[in-house]
Write a protein that holds these residues in place. Structure first.
Motif, short mmCIF file in Angstrom:
data_model
loop_
_atom_site.label_atom_id
_atom_site.label_comp_id
_atom_site.label_asym_id
_atom_site.label_seq_id
_atom_site.Cartn_x
_atom_site.Cartn_y
_atom_site.Cartn_z
N SER A 12 0.83 -1.20 0.00
CA SER A 12 0.00 0.00 0.00
C SER A 12 0.86 1.25 0.00
O SER A 12 2.01 1.24 0.45
CB SER A 12 -0.90 0.01 1.24
OG SER A 12 -0.13 0.23 2.40
N GLN A 13 0.29 2.34 -0.53
CA GLN A 13 1.01 3.61 -0.51
C GLN A 13 1.30 4.04 0.93
O GLN A 13 2.36 4.58 1.24
CB GLN A 13 0.20 4.69 -1.22
CG GLN A 13 0.91 6.05 -1.31
CD GLN A 13 2.17 6.00 -2.15
OE1 GLN A 13 2.12 5.58 -3.30
NE2 GLN A 13 3.28 6.39 -1.57
N ALA A 14 0.38 3.79 1.83
CA ALA A 14 0.57 4.17 3.23
C ALA A 14 1.79 3.49 3.83
O ALA A 14 2.58 4.11 4.55
CB ALA A 14 -0.67 3.85 4.05
N SER A 15 1.94 2.19 3.53
CA SER A 15 3.09 1.48 4.10
C SER A 15 4.39 1.94 3.46
O SER A 15 5.43 2.00 4.11
CB SER A 15 2.92 -0.03 3.94
OG SER A 15 2.89 -0.40 2.57
N LEU A 16 4.33 2.29 2.16
CA LEU A 16 5.51 2.82 1.50
C LEU A 16 5.91 4.16 2.10
O LEU A 16 7.09 4.41 2.38
CB LEU A 16 5.25 2.99 0.00
CG LEU A 16 5.17 1.70 -0.83
CD1 LEU A 16 4.71 2.02 -2.24
CD2 LEU A 16 6.52 1.00 -0.86
N ASP A 17 4.93 5.03 2.33
CA ASP A 17 5.21 6.32 2.94
C ASP A 17 5.80 6.15 4.33
O ASP A 17 6.76 6.83 4.70
CB ASP A 17 3.93 7.16 3.02
CG ASP A 17 3.49 7.69 1.66
OD1 ASP A 17 4.30 7.65 0.72
OD2 ASP A 17 2.34 8.15 1.56
N ALA A 18 5.23 5.27 5.12
CA ALA A 18 5.71 5.03 6.48
C ALA A 18 7.15 4.53 6.45
O ALA A 18 7.98 4.92 7.28
CB ALA A 18 4.81 4.03 7.20
N SER A 19 7.44 3.66 5.50
CA SER A 19 8.79 3.13 5.38
C SER A 19 9.78 4.25 5.07
O SER A 19 10.86 4.33 5.65
CB SER A 19 8.83 2.06 4.29
OG SER A 19 10.16 1.61 4.08
N LEU A 20 9.40 5.13 4.14
CA LEU A 20 10.30 6.21 3.76
C LEU A 20 10.46 7.21 4.90
O LEU A 20 11.55 7.72 5.15
CB LEU A 20 9.77 6.92 2.51
CG LEU A 20 10.64 8.05 1.96
CD1 LEU A 20 12.06 7.56 1.66
CD2 LEU A 20 10.01 8.64 0.71
#
Length: 222
Positions: A12-20
């Motif tokens: 998900s985009q949310a998990s990608l954002d959180a990772s970054l």
């Protein structure tokens, strides 16, 4: 804010954002200071933030009490700030100068000059930094300008535009740069630059646009 590709399948985009956000090895990018200030998620301390409008990188620090809007910028949403990553040569854009011939850049420009060392004045869209009060230069400061960059006194200010901070100043250098007191739009004649009792100080390819100039202690003028 910068986002990772939306077309990565299975994540998900949310998990990608959180990772970054939490990855200290990668910078997080904002187009403007306002965008950073309005971002509602806290970053880990030490995270590198790249502000495109400031042309600079900052690091996340705890709290907002030390913020000054120039080199330390407070978040409006969380108890964090970002601190400018300073280089040997600091650009006035890094601390908030706009150089658009409309914004009054006095406070940001003075902050930059107060840092000392080499202060770089890069080209901007209008190449004009507008000020509305006297600017002072301290010892051991080099002002380096791209060709065509101008500091201009705003209409009706009627003050000396630039002077040395005190009579004991030494080692002030100005390279390139246009200093324009804009006499036609002042009601009294003013000094564009007034330097008194300097030592070991040099001007190189400086364009002073004013009737009045005092340059005591300048060792070389080209």
């Amino acid at each position: 804010a910068i986002r990772l590709a939306d077309n990565i399948t299975g994540v998900s985009q949310a998990s990608l954002d959180a990772s970054l956000i939490n990855d200290l090895s990668q910078a997080y990018e904002f187009a403007t200071v306002a965008e950073y200030k309005d971002f509602a998620t806290a970053f880990p301390v030490g995270k590198v933030i790249h502000l495109l409008d400031r042309r600079a990188k900052f690091t996340v620090v705890t709290g907002t009490g030390a913020a000054n809007t120039f080199s330390i910028i407070a978040s409006d949403q969380v108890s964090q700030s970002i601190d400018l990553v300073k280089k040997d040569k600091v650009s006035v854009i890094n601390v908030g100068v706009k150089g658009d011939d409309t914004t009054l850049d006095t406070l940001a420009l003075q902050f930059a000059w107060n840092l000392g060392g080499t202060i770089y004045h890069p080209n901007t869209a209008s190449n004009t930094i507008l000020v509305n009060d006297t600017l002072t230069i301290g010892s051991n400061t080099t002002l380096e300008f791209d060709v065509g960059v101008k500091i201009k006194l705003a209409t009706g200010i009627n003050k000396t535009m630039v002077k040395n901070a005190d009579a004991s100043n030494t080692n002030i250098t100005i390279i390139n740069g246009i200093f324009d007191v804009d006499e036609v739009n002042q009601t009294t004649q003013q000094h564009c630059i007034r330097f008194d009792n300097l030592s070991n100080s040099y001007f190189d390819r400086v364009d002073v646009r004013a009737t009045h100039f005092i340059g005591g202690g300048i060792g070389s003028w080209h």
